[in-house]
Design a protein around this motif. Structure first.
Motif, PDB file in Angstrom:
ATOM      1  N   ASN A  59       0.847  -1.186   0.000  1.00 21.94           N
ATOM      2  CA  ASN A  59       0.000   0.000   0.000  1.00 21.94           C
ATOM      3  C   ASN A  59       0.885   1.240   0.000  1.00 21.94           C
ATOM      4  O   ASN A  59       1.972   1.232   0.587  1.00 21.94           O
ATOM      5  CB  ASN A  59      -0.869  -0.039   1.271  1.00 21.94           C
ATOM      6  N   ALA A  62       0.947   6.966   1.925  1.00 19.18           N
ATOM      7  CA  ALA A  62      -0.097   7.916   2.313  1.00 19.18           C
ATOM      8  C   ALA A  62      -1.406   7.209   2.659  1.00 19.18           C
ATOM      9  O   ALA A  62      -2.345   7.837   3.137  1.00 19.18           O
ATOM     10  CB  ALA A  62      -0.317   8.938   1.203  1.00 19.18           C
ATOM     11  N   ASP A  65      -6.664   5.072  -0.645  1.00 15.43           N
ATOM     12  CA  ASP A  65      -6.636   4.887  -2.098  1.00 15.43           C
ATOM     13  C   ASP A  65      -5.627   5.802  -2.787  1.00 15.43           C
ATOM     14  O   ASP A  65      -5.716   6.012  -3.994  1.00 15.43           O
ATOM     15  CB  ASP A  65      -8.029   5.178  -2.677  1.00 15.43           C
ATOM     16  N   THR A  66      -4.672   6.345  -2.026  1.00 19.74           N
ATOM     17  CA  THR A  66      -3.725   7.292  -2.633  1.00 19.74           C
ATOM     18  C   THR A  66      -2.888   6.622  -3.718  1.00 19.74           C
ATOM     19  O   THR A  66      -2.336   7.301  -4.579  1.00 19.74           O
ATOM     20  CB  THR A  66      -2.770   7.885  -1.578  1.00 19.74           C
ATOM     21  N   ASP A  67      -2.798   5.292  -3.668  1.00 23.31           N
ATOM     22  CA  ASP A  67      -1.983   4.571  -4.659  1.00 23.31           C
ATOM     23  C   ASP A  67      -2.826   4.030  -5.815  1.00 23.31           C
ATOM     24  O   ASP A  67      -2.312   3.315  -6.675  1.00 23.31           O
ATOM     25  CB  ASP A  67      -1.193   3.441  -3.995  1.00 23.31           C
ATOM     26  N   ARG A 241     -13.010   4.109   0.502  1.00 25.23           N
ATOM     27  CA  ARG A 241     -12.062   4.932   1.240  1.00 25.23           C
ATOM     28  C   ARG A 241     -12.041   4.470   2.692  1.00 25.23           C
ATOM     29  O   ARG A 241     -13.069   4.234   3.289  1.00 25.23           O
ATOM     30  CB  ARG A 241     -12.452   6.407   1.165  1.00 25.23           C
TER      31      ARG A 241
END
Ligand SMILES: [Zn+2]
Length: 258
Positions: A59, A62, A65-67, A241
């Motif tokens: 992951n 951050a 779902d930042t990636d 999220r």
């Protein structure tokens, strides 16, 4: 009777041809972490657990779902054996087969990349270490975006994980394997690599029958993620999220080994 004999000979010939199927693939010159710059910028949300989680979940630092949509790189040179949407708890999956030198011997290993947003390669493609083969996804909104990464020593598993022991007889610890094989002799030389070895998937018809046997939906007993507030429940197409959920979304995956 003569034609019967001919058919028997023909099918024997075909089956031996199938067993001997190989692809010419460059030997790996090393293995690397498939996300970030060899893992930089990412953390392992879940590690490998025999009889539980058979790979690693990577992951973005951050979180959440930042990636989503970030590049997924081939861990090493290899040939793509599987690149499809398997649905269920998997979503888009790529499996790459690698040949590499283990001492004086050529050895083989399969790498698997799960829950992808995009698949950027096709079955049969040759890929190079570090080549972008897909992007990080969330398995059609089932999970927070992350990469599920497996390294398999058993070349027969394919998408039939449940048919094999869920331990180190069939799987490597991905981080340990990559670290122990970061630089390899013989890279770039071409080797004959066995293909068509998966038990449950050898073609589209097999995939369709496996999917229909599996019901094509969520695994039996799988509880959907529970939104903390129904008003914030994402639509089917939006991305999950972490902050929308009061439970640990990774708990759901832990239960089913994805
Ligand atoms: Zn996972």
């Amino acid at each position: 009777m003569r034609w019967l004999f001919s058919i028997a000979v023909l099918s024997l010939a075909l089956s031996s041809l199938r067993a001997a199927d190989t692809a010419a693939v460059k030997l790996a010159d090393g293995f690397q972490c498939p996300v970030g710059t060899d893992g930089k910028g990412y953390y392992k949300a879940r590690g490998m657990q025999p009889n539980g989680h058979l790979g690693e979940d990577w992951n973005g630092n951050a979180g959440g779902d930042t990636d989503l949509g970030a590049p997924v790189a081939a861990t090493a040179h290899g040939v793509v054996l599987f690149a499809r949407d398997f649905r269920l708890g998997w979503g888009n999956v790529i499996i790459v087969r690698h040949a590499y030198m283990e001492g004086a011997q050529v050895a083989y290993v399969d790498s698997l990349y799960g829950h992808l947003d995009q698949i950027l390669v096709r079955e049969g493609d040759q890929v190079a270490r570090g080549q972008k083969i897909g992007t990080i996804g969330n398995c059609h909104g089932m999970y927070p975006a992350h990469l599920h990464f497996e390294m398999r020593k058993n070349l027969r598993i394919g998408m039939a994980r449940s048919a094999f022991p869920r331990d180190y007889s069939c799987y490597w610890n991905p981080t340990e394997f990559v670290a122990a094989h970061a630089r390899l002799e013989g890279g770039g030389r071409v080797a004959a690599v066995p293909v068509n070895t998966f038990v449950a998937y050898n073609g589209p018809a097999d995939l369709e029958s496996a999917l229909s046997q599996a019901g094509g939906g969520a695994p039996a007993g799988r509880a959907p993620l529970t939104p903390a507030n129904p008003n914030t429940a994402p639509s089917a197409n939006s991305h999950l999220r972490l902050r929308d959920y009061k439970i640990d979304p990774f708990e759901d995956m832990r239960k089913f080994g994805y």
